[in-house]
Design a protein around this motif. Structure first.
Motif, PDB file in Angstrom:
ATOM      1  N   UNK A 158       0.881  -1.189  -0.110  1.00  0.00           N
ATOM      2  CA  UNK A 158      -0.026   0.126  -0.123  1.00  0.00           C
ATOM      3  C   UNK A 158       0.843   1.230  -0.031  1.00  0.00           C
ATOM      4  N   UNK A 159       1.758   1.247   0.920  1.00  0.00           N
ATOM      5  CA  UNK A 159       2.790   2.489   1.021  1.00  0.00           C
ATOM      6  C   UNK A 159       3.686   2.553  -0.424  1.00  0.00           C
ATOM      7  N   UNK A 160       4.082   1.385  -0.642  1.00  0.00           N
ATOM      8  CA  UNK A 160       5.073   1.510  -2.002  1.00  0.00           C
ATOM      9  C   UNK A 160       4.092   2.095  -3.085  1.00  0.00           C
ATOM     10  N   UNK A 161       2.882   1.633  -3.300  1.00  0.00           N
ATOM     11  CA  UNK A 161       2.190   1.986  -4.449  1.00  0.00           C
ATOM     12  C   UNK A 161       1.893   3.626  -4.251  1.00  0.00           C
ATOM     13  N   UNK A 166       9.004   7.697  -8.157  1.00  0.00           N
ATOM     14  CA  UNK A 166       9.371   8.796  -8.108  1.00  0.00           C
ATOM     15  C   UNK A 166      10.286   8.937  -6.881  1.00  0.00           C
ATOM     16  N   UNK A 167      11.574   9.506  -7.012  1.00  0.00           N
ATOM     17  CA  UNK A 167      12.394   9.777  -5.738  1.00  0.00           C
ATOM     18  C   UNK A 167      11.858  10.620  -4.516  1.00  0.00           C
ATOM     19  N   UNK A 168      11.982  10.098  -3.436  1.00  0.00           N
ATOM     20  CA  UNK A 168      11.380  10.888  -2.415  1.00  0.00           C
ATOM     21  C   UNK A 168      12.337  12.103  -1.999  1.00  0.00           C
ATOM     22  N   UNK A 217      13.476   5.953   1.565  1.00  0.00           N
ATOM     23  CA  UNK A 217      13.545   6.704   0.176  1.00  0.00           C
ATOM     24  C   UNK A 217      14.558   6.046  -0.638  1.00  0.00           C
ATOM     25  N   UNK A 218      14.054   5.964  -1.784  1.00  0.00           N
ATOM     26  CA  UNK A 218      14.887   5.360  -2.918  1.00  0.00           C
ATOM     27  C   UNK A 218      14.827   6.211  -4.085  1.00  0.00           C
ATOM     28  N   UNK A 219      15.679   6.021  -5.306  1.00  0.00           N
ATOM     29  CA  UNK A 219      15.595   6.932  -6.228  1.00  0.00           C
ATOM     30  C   UNK A 219      14.388   6.530  -7.095  1.00  0.00           C
ATOM     31  N   UNK A 220      13.800   5.584  -6.850  1.00  0.00           N
ATOM     32  CA  UNK A 220      12.745   5.237  -7.768  1.00  0.00           C
ATOM     33  C   UNK A 220      11.542   4.732  -6.616  1.00  0.00           C
ATOM     34  N   UNK A 247      21.822  -2.283   1.827  1.00  0.00           N
ATOM     35  CA  UNK A 247      21.716  -0.593   1.557  1.00  0.00           C
ATOM     36  C   UNK A 247      20.631  -0.548   0.355  1.00  0.00           C
ATOM     37  N   UNK A 248      19.858   0.293   0.309  1.00  0.00           N
ATOM     38  CA  UNK A 248      18.826   0.494  -0.770  1.00  0.00           C
ATOM     39  C   UNK A 248      19.630   0.677  -2.183  1.00  0.00           C
ATOM     40  N   UNK A 249      19.186   0.226  -3.235  1.00  0.00           N
ATOM     41  CA  UNK A 249      19.670   0.815  -4.617  1.00  0.00           C
ATOM     42  C   UNK A 249      19.548   2.068  -5.086  1.00  0.00           C
ATOM     43  N   UNK A 250      20.272   2.657  -5.421  1.00  0.00           N
ATOM     44  CA  UNK A 250      20.108   4.070  -5.781  1.00  0.00           C
ATOM     45  C   UNK A 250      20.302   4.589  -7.412  1.00  0.00           C
ATOM     46  N   UNK A 251      20.131   3.209  -8.110  1.00  0.00           N
ATOM     47  CA  UNK A 251      20.092   3.187  -9.462  1.00  0.00           C
ATOM     48  C   UNK A 251      19.534   2.158  -9.842  1.00  0.00           C
TER      49      UNK A 251
END
Length: 251
Positions: A158-161, A166-168, A217-220, A247-251
């Motif tokens: 729910x939160x992801x959708x 878009x980047x936060x 937050x991530x870039x996507x 670590x979250x992916x940044x690209x």
């Protein structure tokens, strides 16, 4: 977590759903929850709900999500069963008494007011806890039950959708977005950034449950992970020491 008074009807409905939170415990310490039949943030189940107090709207949201994971929960439409003790949160099995049949339990006075059985020796003092940089004592995360794990997956999707691809931009943007999804501001807690990305934790614990979310937050979009926090009110979700996550992916 502060105590809050709720309308009896809402509290009863929430309790009916939460009593099954003790079924099928499983440790989610090292993995992100699978998202299977999770409900979209734009559907009737996931969308922001009725007007009114934020905590009341939150409880209504939690009730619907839990019903989706446990449709036969006692106290909900379609079920008139009574929960077993082992299905209730915090059940730790039968307690074996430390005295024989007919004996007086330790420390219990008899009819004359005397205590015939001496009290057991007090336990040794607990070691002094180690404080973190905030002055609070870190605690380990706890396993989620089967229903809590399912609910965590529902909330994660729910939160992801809602955040989309878009980047936060920062924590304030993240907090505003989460509050708009019926997660009260008092349950949204800022965490130190991870690799420069904003991070927050959501306290979803209700009446003895353990569910919490970590949103990074991530870039996507955002990475959402569910984890278990102790049910006691003196433990904040920010106190929980989690198993290190990638670590979250940044690209």
């Amino acid at each position: 977590m502060r105590s809050i008074s709720f309308p009896k009807s809402v509290l009863a409905a929430a309790l009916g759903c939460m009593v099954l939170s003790g079924c099928g415990a499983r440790n989610a310490a090292t993995e992100q929850l699978p998202v299977g039949s999770a409900v979209s943030a734009t559907t009737a189940l996931g969308a922001p709900t009725i007007d009114g107090d934020p905590e009341t709207r939150f409880l209504a949201l939690m009730t619907r999500v839990t019903q989706n994971c446990a449709p036969d929960a006692p106290g909900v439409s379609g079920s008139d069963g009574v929960p077993r003790p082992e299905d209730l949160p915090g059940y730790e099995g039968e307690v074996t008494p430390g005295y024989g049949p007919g004996e007086t339990p330790p420390g219990v006075p008899n009819a004359q007011g005397d205590i015939p059985v001496p009290l057991e020796d007090p336990a040794p003092p607990a070691p002094t806890p180690t404080l973190d940089s905030t002055g609070r004592t870190p605690v380990d995360e706890v396993p989620l039950t089967g229903v809590e794990e399912c609910s965590g997956g529902e909330h994660a999707q729910r939160v992801g959708e809602a955040f989309g691809n878009t980047e936060t931009a920062g924590y304030q943007v993240m907090q505003t977005k989460l509050a708009g999804l019926d997660y009260p501001a008092a349950r949204i807690h800022r965490m130190p950034d991870r690799a420069g990305a904003p991070r927050a934790r959501l306290d979803l614990r209700v009446m003895g449950s353990h569910l919490a979310l970590e949103v990074t937050g991530t870039t996507n979009g955002v990475l959402v992970e569910a984890f278990g926090a102790p049910e006691t009110e003196d433990v904040k979700v920010t106190d929980v020491r989690r198993v290190p996550q990638p670590e979250p992916r940044t690209s």
